[in-house]
Design a protein around this motif. Sequence first.
Motif, PDB file in Angstrom:
ATOM      1  N   ASP A 271       1.419   9.087   9.404  1.00  0.00           N
ATOM      2  CA  ASP A 271       2.825   9.214   9.805  1.00  0.00           C
ATOM      3  C   ASP A 271       2.928   9.647  11.267  1.00  0.00           C
ATOM      4  O   ASP A 271       3.708   9.067  12.041  1.00  0.00           O
TER       5      ASP A 271
ATOM      6  N   ALA B 185       1.954   6.851  13.574  1.00  0.00           N
ATOM      7  CA  ALA B 185       2.985   5.815  13.651  1.00  0.00           C
ATOM      8  C   ALA B 185       4.134   6.252  14.556  1.00  0.00           C
ATOM      9  O   ALA B 185       4.647   5.459  15.363  1.00  0.00           O
TER      10      ALA B 185
ATOM     11  N   TRP C 159       9.846   3.096   9.120  1.00  0.00           N
ATOM     12  CA  TRP C 159       9.202   4.339   8.684  1.00  0.00           C
ATOM     13  C   TRP C 159       9.728   4.798   7.328  1.00  0.00           C
ATOM     14  O   TRP C 159       9.027   5.508   6.597  1.00  0.00           O
TER      15      TRP C 159
ATOM     16  N   PRO D  41       4.499   4.299   7.011  1.00  0.00           N
ATOM     17  CA  PRO D  41       4.046   4.283   8.413  1.00  0.00           C
ATOM     18  C   PRO D  41       3.434   2.949   8.802  1.00  0.00           C
ATOM     19  O   PRO D  41       3.507   2.556   9.972  1.00  0.00           O
ATOM     20  N   TYR D  42       2.836   2.231   7.842  1.00  0.00           N
ATOM     21  CA  TYR D  42       2.291   0.915   8.151  1.00  0.00           C
ATOM     22  C   TYR D  42       3.396  -0.030   8.623  1.00  0.00           C
ATOM     23  O   TYR D  42       3.229  -0.789   9.581  1.00  0.00           O
TER      24      TYR D  42
ATOM     25  N   PHE E 251       4.484   0.689  12.186  1.00  0.00           N
ATOM     26  CA  PHE E 251       3.624   0.056  13.178  1.00  0.00           C
ATOM     27  C   PHE E 251       4.072  -1.386  13.444  1.00  0.00           C
ATOM     28  O   PHE E 251       4.220  -1.812  14.591  1.00  0.00           O
TER      29      PHE E 251
END
Length: 229
Positions: A8, A11, A192, A196-197, A200
Amino acid sequence: MGDFSLLDLAAVAVFLTAWIGYSVAVERLSGSGGSLNRMMNRYRHAWAEQLELRENRVVDTTINASLQNGTAFFASTSLIALGSVLTLTRSADDVLTLFGTLPFGTQTTRTTWEFKVAGLALLFVYAFFKFAWAYRLFNYGAILIGAVPPRGSDEETIRRAARRAARMNVVAGAHFNRGQRAWFFALAYLGWFVSPYVLFVTTLAVVYVMWQRQFASEACRALQEPDDD
């Protein structure tokens, strides 16, 4: 910050770095002279040169009013978006369950959720202040247009007054662009809420879209000098 994982934090760091880095690249670096914003600034100064030649400047005040109206729209929309974001805190439990069932979703605590909502609210607060200040600067620009002496006055005085109005318009446009940039990054920030992926991916996607519009879009090519056609 114990509720946030290292992923997190990474990111969010990428998100902030991308926002700041893109802003510096577009506004500060000399190599950004070919950006859409920079080219439009040159046309703002070209507008001022035409302003010097016109006897009747109704068209100039009309153009400035249209810029003000667009800025006022985004300022009011930012307040509406802010109010909508704040309502998310009242339905946190239902929303947490929904996001947890998404394909890339992760389990989120209520504290983490409220922190994310607060961050999104700050983005729209920032956007509102930028749009509100741009509106005020366009208002100042209208006054400066009105202060340009009529034709027949001293040419140097007319030129300085017109250039002063152009500089004010450039500053107002810069704040308007920062407000719009906050809107675009608010869209990236929404990733978010899923994971978090996704943040990105959405951050990189927003930076790519904005970069493409600034340097490689049809609008950008339309302002460049034409080749041999």
